[in-house]
Design an enzyme around this catalytic site. Structure first.
Site, PDB file in Angstrom:
ATOM      1  N   GLU A  66      -3.760  25.679  29.855  1.00  0.00           N
ATOM      2  CA  GLU A  66      -4.348  25.234  28.579  1.00  0.00           C
ATOM      3  C   GLU A  66      -5.378  26.286  28.206  1.00  0.00           C
ATOM      4  OE1 GLU A  66      -3.354  22.692  26.943  1.00  0.00           O
ATOM      5  OE2 GLU A  66      -2.217  21.544  28.405  1.00  0.00           O
ATOM      6  N   ASN A  97     -16.667  23.636  28.935  1.00  0.00           N
ATOM      7  CA  ASN A  97     -17.003  23.035  27.636  1.00  0.00           C
ATOM      8  C   ASN A  97     -16.815  21.525  27.559  1.00  0.00           C
ATOM      9  OD1 ASN A  97     -14.232  23.778  27.651  1.00  0.00           O
ATOM     10  ND2 ASN A  97     -14.153  23.329  25.477  1.00  0.00           N
ATOM     11  N   CYS A 140     -11.759  24.400  22.413  1.00  0.00           N
ATOM     12  CA  CYS A 140     -10.547  25.219  22.297  1.00  0.00           C
ATOM     13  C   CYS A 140      -9.852  24.959  20.970  1.00  0.00           C
ATOM     14  CB  CYS A 140      -9.621  24.925  23.466  1.00  0.00           C
ATOM     15  SG  CYS A 140      -9.248  23.179  23.639  1.00  0.00           S
ATOM     16  N   GLU A 186      -0.224  18.676  28.855  1.00  0.00           N
ATOM     17  CA  GLU A 186      -0.947  17.652  29.605  1.00  0.00           C
ATOM     18  C   GLU A 186      -0.881  16.366  28.807  1.00  0.00           C
ATOM     19  OE1 GLU A 186      -4.922  19.205  30.462  1.00  0.00           O
ATOM     20  OE2 GLU A 186      -4.165  19.959  32.378  1.00  0.00           O
TER      21      GLU A 186
END
Ligand code: NAD
Length: 488
Positions: free
Chosen positions: A248, A150, A282, A460
């Site tokens: 993630e 994505n 997300c 992250e």
């Protein structure tokens, strides 16, 4: 011409199955390639293992390692239009969004270059009577970086830049649907002078190439972005090998409009939070909770915005929503909306696959607004990953927090209110790794990002983003000149 892949510093035809990259707007062919084969995985990991240990990288001073990242950042910026066009072909995002992602990849490389130059060790104890201690950060070794389709280049850079800055080597396995941007990244790092073997890019199926990569005994960390089920599986693989992971994962993020919110700002923010990237994010704010006193007004305004958004060819200026990644995914989004309809949900707008004009050829789906569902329905609970927003009213804060946290995910949340005390009170109670207050889907590379609950493990970005790819070694320096007298 067959697109080559980047294995151990060489460009070659992959030794795996044939695969193609298609433009999601009309299904036309972008490139044909051969996926990486198992031999490519073996070669890439062996080369990576030799490359990170080699003095050419290991002994390079941090500011010299940073040079490569600065050069990559400059290269990306100088080729922004070309890269954005490729990004749009690869995954169908409107050009304006693709430009923003490419620019963010350049910013990420720059940030981690600067962080690398200024990375410090620690002095855990001040001088003791007879020793002092130092703690230094060292590389982990070979990192398996696995990314979804994505946000190519941005999500890849978020792993590759800090891992290289930390002195590691990276073997990158991009998503099946979007191999081209990751391969381009390989090209840019090569042009920037990264020593051979430190980065390989291996397109291919997750269950074959991804699996072989993460199971390789010389891989010392799995850095994964993607779906929760895949993440859970990789956590098991990592547990067996006793290596670290950064995961993630998915989300079903709540956004909240309180009775005192600036509605003009809130509805535009909510629409952006769910409908930009056609909801394939997300952090998409896909569950909306509206205070009952403003419910009808908010829904009317949202419906008007959603109806006015332009769905269309991603290369056409002014388009808000491009296609979904492919028809299989579009059908899965449509199936959720059909299910909502069957369960008595009210489809306020959207909800039909376009069958006319240029939209018929691609995997488009319109912005869709639903209400009237129970919060335990699948549409309220599961990640749809498309332009589908489900709304529910709430009466008081306790009920709101109960509903907002009643989900397995915990990636993000949004709060729209003019009362900052209320905002901070709610933010403290929401189970989410990121909470936006009177804004949504804004990012800073210096701010750590990651999920609560089944949205992930680890963080992250931020200065600690490099240390996530390093391990600490503690050194004790004896200061006492006399021998230890315990056996006298
Ligand atoms: P996915 O989990 O299907 O695939 C992600 C990657 O994992 C792909 O490269 C795939 O080939 C690989 N993979 C699959 N099986 C594997 C295996 N057994 N071993 C190794 N690798 C394997 O996810 P997707 O459909 O590509 O992406 C969409 C998902 O990603 C959504 O759930 C979305 O929320 C999530 N996502 C999360 C974030 C975040 O930062 N939290 C960001 C973007 C996307």
């Amino acid at each position: 011409m067959t697109q080559k892949i980047f294995v151990a510093g060489e460009w070659r035809v992959g030794r795996g199955d044939a695969m193609v990259s298609r433009f999601p707007a009309d299904g036309s062919l972008n490139a044909e390639l051969n996926a990486a084969g198992l031999e490519d995985v073996e070669e890439a990991v062996e080369a990576a293992d030799a490359a990170w240990r080699a003095p050419a990288w290991r002994d390079r001073l941090p500011h010299e390692r940073a040079e490569v990242l600065y050069r990559v950042s400059d290269l990306i910026r100088s080729r922004l239009e070309e890269l954005a066009a490729l990004q749009t072909r690869d995954n169908g995002k409107p050009l304006a969004e693709a430009r923003a992602l490419v620019a963010s990849a350049a910013g990420t490389a720059r940030y981690f270059a600067a962080a690398c130059e200024t990375l410090e060790g620690e002095l855990p104890t001040q001088r003791n009577a007879d020793f002092m201690t130092l703690s230094q950060y060292e590389p982990l070794g070979v990192i398996a970086a696995i990314t979804p389709w994505n946000s190519p280049i941005a999500s890849e850079m978020q792993k590759v830049a800090p891992a290289l800055a930390g002195g590691n080597a990276v073997v990158l396995k991009p998503a099946e649907a979007t191999p081209l941007m990751a391969l381009k990244l390989g090209e840019l790092f090569e042009e920037a002078g990264l020593p051979k073997g430190l980065l390989s890019v291996l397109p291919g199926r997750g269950s074959v190439i991804g699996e072989a990569l993460v199971r390789h005994p010389k891989v010392r960390k799995i850095s994964f972005t993607g779906g929760t089920n895949t993440g859970r599986h990789l956590a098991h693989v990592a547990a067996d090998k006793l290596i670290g992971t950064s995961l993630e994962l998915g989300g079903k993020s709540p956004t909240i409009i309180c009775e005192d919110a600036d509605l003009e700002q809130a509805v535009k923010g909510v629409a952006y939070g769910i409908f930009s990237s056609a909801g394939q994010a997300c952090i998409a704010g896909s569950r909306l909770f509206i205070h009952r006193s403003r419910y009808d007004e908010v829904m009317d305004r949202l419906e008007a915005i959603a109806r006015g958004l332009r769905v269309g060819h991603p290369e056409t200026p002014g388009v808000h929503l491009g296609p979904l990644i492919n028809q299989g995914h579009r059908d899965s989004v449509a199936a959720y909306v059909d299910q909502a309809r069957e369960q008595g949900g009210r489809i306020r707008c959207g909800g039909e696959i376009p069958t006319q004009g240029e939209l018929a050829a691609g995997s488009f789906y319109p912005p869709t607004l639903i209400d009237g569902l129970a919060h335990d329905s699948a549409v309220c609970q599961e990640e749809i990953f498309g332009p589908v927003l489900v709304a529910l009213p709430f009466d008081d804060e306790d009920e709101l927090i109960g509903l907002a946290n009643d989900n397995v995910y915990g990636l993000a949340a949004g709060i729209w209110t003019s009362d900052y005390r209320r905002a901070l009170r709610l933010a403290g109670k929401l189970e989410a790794g990121t909470v936006w207050i009177n804004t949504y889907k804004k990012f800073s590379i210096s701010t750590p990002f990651g999920g609560y609950k089944e949205s992930g493990l680890g963080r992250e970005k931020g200065r600690q983003g490099i240390q996530a790819y390093m391990q600490q070694k503690s050194l004790y320096l004896g200061l006492d000149a006399a021998p230890m007298n315990w056996c006298d």
